[in-house]
Design a protein around this motif. Structure first.
Motif, PDB file in Angstrom:
ATOM      1  N   LYS A  82      74.961  11.173  64.455  1.00 16.18           N
ATOM      2  CA  LYS A  82      74.197  12.157  63.710  1.00 16.18           C
ATOM      3  C   LYS A  82      74.903  13.496  63.679  1.00 16.18           C
ATOM      4  CE  LYS A  82      69.424  10.556  64.037  1.00 16.18           C
ATOM      5  NZ  LYS A  82      68.033  10.917  64.438  1.00 16.18           N
ATOM      6  N   LYS A  83      74.861  14.110  62.536  1.00 17.41           N
ATOM      7  CA  LYS A  83      75.440  15.442  62.398  1.00 17.41           C
ATOM      8  C   LYS A  83      74.489  16.454  63.038  1.00 17.41           C
ATOM      9  CE  LYS A  83      77.638  14.085  58.047  1.00 17.41           C
ATOM     10  NZ  LYS A  83      77.196  12.670  58.141  1.00 17.41           N
ATOM     11  N   ARG A  84      75.012  17.262  63.988  1.00 21.52           N
ATOM     12  CA  ARG A  84      74.168  18.230  64.686  1.00 21.52           C
ATOM     13  C   ARG A  84      74.172  19.587  64.004  1.00 21.52           C
ATOM     14  NH1 ARG A  84      76.016  19.542  69.572  1.00 21.52           N
ATOM     15  NH2 ARG A  84      73.976  20.404  70.125  1.00 21.52           N
ATOM     16  N   HIS A  85      75.356  20.015  63.528  1.00 16.73           N
ATOM     17  CA  HIS A  85      75.478  21.323  62.891  1.00 16.73           C
ATOM     18  C   HIS A  85      76.286  21.180  61.607  1.00 16.73           C
ATOM     19  CE1 HIS A  85      73.939  23.079  66.563  1.00 16.73           C
ATOM     20  NE2 HIS A  85      74.921  22.531  67.260  1.00 16.73           N
ATOM     21  N   LEU A  86      75.954  21.985  60.635  1.00 15.20           N
ATOM     22  CA  LEU A  86      76.726  22.055  59.400  1.00 15.20           C
ATOM     23  C   LEU A  86      77.301  23.464  59.265  1.00 15.20           C
ATOM     24  CD1 LEU A  86      74.337  20.168  56.936  1.00 15.20           C
ATOM     25  CD2 LEU A  86      76.211  19.240  58.316  1.00 15.20           C
ATOM     26  N   TYR A  87      78.545  23.533  58.824  1.00 14.59           N
ATOM     27  CA  TYR A  87      79.266  24.799  58.709  1.00 14.59           C
ATOM     28  C   TYR A  87      79.729  24.981  57.273  1.00 14.59           C
ATOM     29  CZ  TYR A  87      79.569  24.030  63.763  1.00 14.59           C
ATOM     30  OH  TYR A  87      79.274  23.774  65.081  1.00 14.59           O
ATOM     31  N   MET A  88      80.099  26.213  56.958  1.00 14.01           N
ATOM     32  CA  MET A  88      80.666  26.485  55.633  1.00 14.01           C
ATOM     33  C   MET A  88      81.942  27.289  55.764  1.00 14.01           C
ATOM     34  SD  MET A  88      77.621  27.232  52.922  1.00 14.01           S
ATOM     35  CE  MET A  88      78.783  27.038  51.577  1.00 14.01           C
ATOM     36  N   VAL A  89      82.901  26.967  54.905  1.00 12.73           N
ATOM     37  CA  VAL A  89      84.117  27.757  54.783  1.00 12.73           C
ATOM     38  C   VAL A  89      84.279  28.162  53.325  1.00 12.73           C
ATOM     39  CG1 VAL A  89      85.318  26.675  56.724  1.00 12.73           C
ATOM     40  CG2 VAL A  89      85.533  25.689  54.436  1.00 12.73           C
ATOM     41  N   SER A  90      85.132  29.124  53.090  1.00 13.36           N
ATOM     42  CA  SER A  90      85.414  29.521  51.710  1.00 13.36           C
ATOM     43  C   SER A  90      86.251  28.446  51.017  1.00 13.36           C
ATOM     44  CB  SER A  90      86.170  30.854  51.698  1.00 13.36           C
ATOM     45  OG  SER A  90      87.427  30.713  52.339  1.00 13.36           O
ATOM     46  N   LYS A  91      86.291  28.497  49.721  1.00 13.21           N
ATOM     47  CA  LYS A  91      87.045  27.517  48.936  1.00 13.21           C
ATOM     48  C   LYS A  91      88.521  27.512  49.330  1.00 13.21           C
ATOM     49  CE  LYS A  91      88.182  28.625  44.749  1.00 13.21           C
ATOM     50  NZ  LYS A  91      88.125  28.973  43.315  1.00 13.21           N
ATOM     51  N   GLU A  92      89.064  28.696  49.586  1.00 14.14           N
ATOM     52  CA  GLU A  92      90.481  28.797  49.907  1.00 14.14           C
ATOM     53  C   GLU A  92      90.804  28.204  51.275  1.00 14.14           C
ATOM     54  OE1 GLU A  92      88.613  31.132  48.589  1.00 14.14           O
ATOM     55  OE2 GLU A  92      89.513  31.217  46.581  1.00 14.14           O
ATOM     56  N   LEU A  93      89.901  28.418  52.262  1.00 13.87           N
ATOM     57  CA  LEU A  93      90.137  27.805  53.577  1.00 13.87           C
ATOM     58  C   LEU A  93      89.959  26.289  53.510  1.00 13.87           C
ATOM     59  CD1 LEU A  93      88.750  30.049  56.461  1.00 13.87           C
ATOM     60  CD2 LEU A  93      91.105  29.548  55.834  1.00 13.87           C
ATOM     61  N   ARG A  94      89.063  25.819  52.667  1.00 12.39           N
ATOM     62  CA  ARG A  94      88.920  24.370  52.464  1.00 12.39           C
ATOM     63  C   ARG A  94      90.234  23.779  51.982  1.00 12.39           C
ATOM     64  NH1 ARG A  94      87.713  20.715  48.291  1.00 12.39           N
ATOM     65  NH2 ARG A  94      86.379  18.959  48.963  1.00 12.39           N
ATOM     66  N   ASN A  95      90.862  24.472  51.060  1.00 14.19           N
ATOM     67  CA  ASN A  95      92.166  24.056  50.535  1.00 14.19           C
ATOM     68  C   ASN A  95      93.186  23.936  51.670  1.00 14.19           C
ATOM     69  OD1 ASN A  95      94.500  23.666  49.038  1.00 14.19           O
ATOM     70  ND2 ASN A  95      94.085  25.322  47.593  1.00 14.19           N
ATOM     71  N   VAL A  96      93.219  24.935  52.549  1.00 15.28           N
ATOM     72  CA  VAL A  96      94.168  24.924  53.668  1.00 15.28           C
ATOM     73  C   VAL A  96      93.864  23.772  54.621  1.00 15.28           C
ATOM     74  CG1 VAL A  96      94.995  26.209  55.679  1.00 15.28           C
ATOM     75  CG2 VAL A  96      94.591  27.410  53.520  1.00 15.28           C
ATOM     76  N   LEU A  97      92.604  23.591  54.965  1.00 16.82           N
ATOM     77  CA  LEU A  97      92.219  22.535  55.908  1.00 16.82           C
ATOM     78  C   LEU A  97      92.579  21.147  55.386  1.00 16.82           C
ATOM     79  CD1 LEU A  97      88.725  23.732  57.162  1.00 16.82           C
ATOM     80  CD2 LEU A  97      90.638  23.097  58.621  1.00 16.82           C
ATOM     81  N   VAL A 131      79.269  39.839  47.967  1.00 19.17           N
ATOM     82  CA  VAL A 131      80.124  38.681  47.699  1.00 19.17           C
ATOM     83  C   VAL A 131      80.201  37.846  48.971  1.00 19.17           C
ATOM     84  CG1 VAL A 131      82.403  37.884  46.975  1.00 19.17           C
ATOM     85  CG2 VAL A 131      81.466  40.019  46.043  1.00 19.17           C
ATOM     86  N   PRO A 132      79.412  36.749  49.084  1.00 23.47           N
ATOM     87  CA  PRO A 132      79.393  35.983  50.333  1.00 23.47           C
ATOM     88  C   PRO A 132      80.700  35.256  50.622  1.00 23.47           C
ATOM     89  CG  PRO A 132      78.088  34.883  48.636  1.00 23.47           C
ATOM     90  CD  PRO A 132      78.480  36.216  48.079  1.00 23.47           C
ATOM     91  N   PHE A 133      81.461  34.945  49.572  1.00 21.76           N
ATOM     92  CA  PHE A 133      82.717  34.228  49.757  1.00 21.76           C
ATOM     93  C   PHE A 133      83.871  34.981  49.101  1.00 21.76           C
ATOM     94  CE2 PHE A 133      79.598  30.804  50.102  1.00 21.76           C
ATOM     95  CZ  PHE A 133      80.032  30.166  51.258  1.00 21.76           C
ATOM     96  N   LEU A 168      68.413  24.893  46.458  1.00 22.21           N
ATOM     97  CA  LEU A 168      69.669  25.641  46.351  1.00 22.21           C
ATOM     98  C   LEU A 168      70.058  25.812  44.891  1.00 22.21           C
ATOM     99  CD1 LEU A 168      71.727  23.961  49.231  1.00 22.21           C
ATOM    100  CD2 LEU A 168      70.408  26.088  49.302  1.00 22.21           C
ATOM    101  N   SER A 169      70.583  26.974  44.558  1.00 24.37           N
ATOM    102  CA  SER A 169      70.966  27.257  43.173  1.00 24.37           C
ATOM    103  C   SER A 169      72.129  26.364  42.753  1.00 24.37           C
ATOM    104  CB  SER A 169      71.342  28.731  43.027  1.00 24.37           C
ATOM    105  OG  SER A 169      72.421  29.057  43.873  1.00 24.37           O
ATOM    106  N   PRO A 170      72.265  26.095  41.451  1.00 23.50           N
ATOM    107  CA  PRO A 170      73.309  25.177  40.965  1.00 23.50           C
ATOM    108  C   PRO A 170      74.729  25.601  41.334  1.00 23.50           C
ATOM    109  CG  PRO A 170      71.695  25.641  39.246  1.00 23.50           C
ATOM    110  CD  PRO A 170      71.395  26.581  40.364  1.00 23.50           C
ATOM    111  N   ASN A 171      74.947  26.903  41.531  1.00 24.69           N
ATOM    112  CA  ASN A 171      76.308  27.359  41.832  1.00 24.69           C
ATOM    113  C   ASN A 171      76.622  27.337  43.331  1.00 24.69           C
ATOM    114  OD1 ASN A 171      74.559  29.455  42.438  1.00 24.69           O
ATOM    115  ND2 ASN A 171      76.047  31.059  41.906  1.00 24.69           N
ATOM    116  N   PHE A 172      75.736  26.733  44.130  1.00 25.95           N
ATOM    117  CA  PHE A 172      76.021  26.649  45.564  1.00 25.95           C
ATOM    118  C   PHE A 172      77.262  25.776  45.780  1.00 25.95           C
ATOM    119  CE2 PHE A 172      75.612  24.425  49.640  1.00 25.95           C
ATOM    120  CZ  PHE A 172      75.623  25.519  50.488  1.00 25.95           C
ATOM    121  N   PRO A 173      78.259  26.262  46.528  1.00 25.02           N
ATOM    122  CA  PRO A 173      79.524  25.519  46.700  1.00 25.02           C
ATOM    123  C   PRO A 173      79.390  24.418  47.750  1.00 25.02           C
ATOM    124  CG  PRO A 173      79.673  27.628  47.840  1.00 25.02           C
ATOM    125  CD  PRO A 173      78.329  27.612  47.160  1.00 25.02           C
ATOM    126  N   LYS A 174      78.705  23.320  47.395  1.00 24.10           N
ATOM    127  CA  LYS A 174      78.412  22.264  48.370  1.00 24.10           C
ATOM    128  C   LYS A 174      79.684  21.602  48.906  1.00 24.10           C
ATOM    129  CE  LYS A 174      75.910  20.064  45.352  1.00 24.10           C
ATOM    130  NZ  LYS A 174      75.035  19.034  44.714  1.00 24.10           N
TER     131      LYS A 174
END
Length: 673
Positions: A472-487, A158-160, A455-461
């Motif tokens: 220019k964007k140098r790095h891209l990061y990912m957070v979980s859905k719940e941390l996105r909500n908090v941010l 479970v990645p997220f 990327l598969s259709p269920n990727f949480p873009k």
């Protein structure tokens, strides 16, 4: 375990920041003796009859080095190990040179944590599940935070996970040590913030289309403390110890604990811990907290949660001593001239029925001589109902409410410094970090990434973010859905130091192949389940080539991998174990790479390379002269191994940084491993 007081940080360095953990220059002349300490603890009777000399002898002995393997099983389960040697011996002994290098390298790559045994206890008592929202109130330097993250990721498939860890510390500089510790684990479910724990802001989230207060399922309240349980590794405590330390800290500890239970969800658990043996910092804080709660809190019985652990039950009676040796059995004996220094909450409750109902015996005190550890105190609190001063949940307000909590009111009244800061002051002094900007689904940067990596259709873009508004964007990061909500809901009230895991980095060479972003090794295990192209199957021998040579020719790969690589530029190099090859690693290995015209390169950090090579039976170590690292397959002659590594990567590069960071890691464990 608990933290040494940060209130002293402007005047003198806290013991846990001593870079040599109490064993370096300047400590040789410290005598491990403090008559006031002995007199105080003899009088309190916390140590069983006839054991006081054993207790003192253990306190004078160096603390054995302990390590915890980064795994997703609970301790002990052979995930934690201790030696009979101090960290100084391991660091200095020529016979243990390879072992020490192994510890440094594997610590940096996140595969082990050099953490004191008793420091591992609080997370284990929290009973964490993957969906829990967790707050670590006083988190630096972060070894316990790492445990919390690992428990969230118990299921590696479970990645997220639905849960997350918000790790807070009051000290801005120590927050970056905390970031370093957390980043080793490459989790999208961790956020590091910088606030005073006694008035940490109330956060809000979107819940079913409406704004709601964020209440945490689990809270670790590992408070600043006098640290007298750490004398075995922080020798300066011997000469600096006095009862005044506990008297000065009690109020802060109680305010932090109060603020913690305010933010705890009903049904949630909060673990309170210190590395102090003093009841003023331990049972007195718990008793005052239980009394304030009016039945909303209950001490949990954790006696069966860690079988084999030896501990003493919490005490129900204690008295107070000043630094000049004056004893006070209860508040009624304290003269008014002492009322600013000594408070009623420092004494046991006087009502026998109330005291009995608290079950203070459920607290746990670990004594050093029982299991060759440091000294430690821990208590587990369960929230049965809202706190009496919060019977009706407060409405979410756009501005930080004045006097939003009992802890905040108390802090403002007593210290005059702890109320929510004015917004202007926030902008001037607080929020200097780059902003967190989530990519929109139609962002052209993401459009090319989506097609390039299939990327598969269920990727949480919607969970992809960057740290810049412009350029220019140098790095891209990912957070979980719940941390996105908090941010998204708390950018004005919360000072975020770091969050997310890096998943893509800009690579200018990539534009000619159709995508300017290459995969980042840190985020490969988060991303890989969603990537459906650019994957090359490699063998054990292929990985050895990729990790020991800087830019090997494609022809160095075995035929199968060579044929695949000729067709693809940016790639995931994936090893999948074969059931019929039990001698090879039996877990998958995934590396990020890039193919040039005639060569191929793996973008893998140095210590992570060492880790994978060890898994493959390649010995990695620095020679005695420190002239470089040698890599040699087990069972091969030295000449044969040297011949194979003519094009070897300069593995010595960066050693100084690695060593100093390792020293910082071990030194900063101080009173909080």
């Amino acid at each position: 375990m608990g933290k040494r007081s940060r209130q002293r940080q402007k005047n003198q360095p806290a013991g846990r920041d001593d870079r040599d953990s109490g064993w370096g220059a300047g400590y040789a002349d410290i005598v491990k003796e403090n008559k006031l300490f002995e007199h105080y603890y003899k009088e309190l009777g916390l140590v069983p009859d006839g054991e006081f000399e054993q207790f003192m002898e253990a306190m004078r002995e160096p603390l054995p080095a302990t390590i915890r393997i980064t795994g997703y099983k609970r301790y002990p389960d052979e995930q934690a190990w201790h030696t009979n040697m101090s960290r100084k011996i391991i660091r200095k002994s020529p016979l243990l040179e390879k072992f020490h290098q192994f510890l440094v390298s594997e610590t940096e790559s996140g595969n082990i944590s050099r953490q004191e045994a008793v420091s591992m206890i609080p997370p284990l008592l929290m009973k964490i599940e993957s969906h829990h929202k967790i707050l670590d109130m006083c988190a630096a330097p972060g070894s316990k935070t790492a445990q919390l993250i690992e428990m969230l990721h118990a299921d590696m498939d479970v990645p997220f996970p639905e849960g997350f860890v918000i790790a807070n510390d009051v000290d801005n500089k120590r927050c970056y040590l905390l970031v370093h510790q957390a980043k080793r684990l490459n989790s999208p479910c961790i956020m590091v913030i910088n606030h005073d724990a006694s008035c940490i802001p109330t956060l809000k989230i979107d819940a079913d289309g409406q704004k709601d207060i964020l209440f945490y399922d689990r809270i670790l309240c590992d408070v600043p403390c006098s640290g007298d349980g750490t004398m075995r590794k922080n020798i300066d405590v011997w000469k600096k110890w006095t009862t005044s330390n506990s008297l000065h800290l009690h109020g802060l500890q109680l305010r932090i604990a109060v603020r913690g239970v305010e933010q705890l969800a009903v049904g949630g658990r909060m673990v309170y811990s210190t590395c102090s043996l003093n009841p003023i910092e331990d049972e007195a804080v718990i008793a005052a907290l239980l009394e304030k709660s009016e039945g909303a809190l209950e001490l949990a019985d954790s006696s069966a949660d860690l079988p084999g652990l030896k501990w003493m039950p919490g005490v129900t009676s204690w008295k107070l001593m000043t630094k000049d040796g004056q004893w006070y059995p209860d508040w009624s004996h304290v003269p008014s001239s002492r009322h600013t220094q000594i408070r009623p909450t420092m004494f046991p409750p006087t009502d026998p029925e109330k005291l009995a109902s608290m079950h203070l015996e459920r607290c746990m005190r670990i004594l050093p001589h029982h299991q060759n550890t440091g000294g430690f105190f821990v208590a587990v609190l369960v929230k049965k109902a809202p706190m009496p001063w919060n019977k009706r949940y407060p409405k979410v307000q756009e501005e930080a409410p004045k006097g939003a909590s009992l802890a905040q009111e108390s802090a403002v009244k007593q210290d005059g410094v702890c109320g929510p800061p004015a917004s202007k002051k926030m902008k001037l002094f607080g929020y200097k970090e780059d902003p967190f900007v989530f990519l929109t689904e139609d962002d052209p940067v993401f459009t090319t990434i989506q097609s390039f990596y299939d990327l598969s259709p269920n990727f949480p873009k919607q969970n992809v973010l960057t740290r810049t508004h412009e350029g220019k964007k140098r790095h891209l990061y990912m957070v979980s859905k719940e941390l996105r909500n908090v941010l998204l809901n708390n950018s004005e009230r919360m000072k975020v130091i770091n969050t997310g895991v890096k998943v893509w980095s800009r690579n200018s060479d990539g534009e000619e192949f159709g995508c300017a972003f290459r995969l980042a090794q840190e985020g490969i295990y988060t991303l890989q389940p969603y990537i459906r192209s650019r994957i090359i199957r490699v063998s054990v021998e292929d990985i050895k080539v990729l990790l020991t040579q800087e830019n090997p020719f494609l022809s160095k790969l075995e035929d199968d991998a060579h044929a695949q690589a000729k067709k693809i530029s940016t790639i995931v190099l994936k090893y999948i174990p074969k059931p019929d090859s039990p001698a090879d690693p039996q877990c998958s290995i995934q590396l990020c790479g890039w193919r040039g015209k005639t060569s191929i390169r793996a973008f893998v950090p140095r210590n992570e390379r060492f880790h994978y090579l060890r898994m493959l039976g390649v010995e990695v170590f620095r020679d005695k002269q420190g002239l470089g690292h040698k890599q040699r397959d087990e069972g091969k002659g030295e000449e044969e191994g040297a011949a194979e590594n003519e094009a070897e990567l300069d593995l010595e590069n960066g050693d100084e940084n690695g060593s100093s960071q390792a020293k910082a890691n071990s030194g900063n464990q101080g009173t909080s491993s």
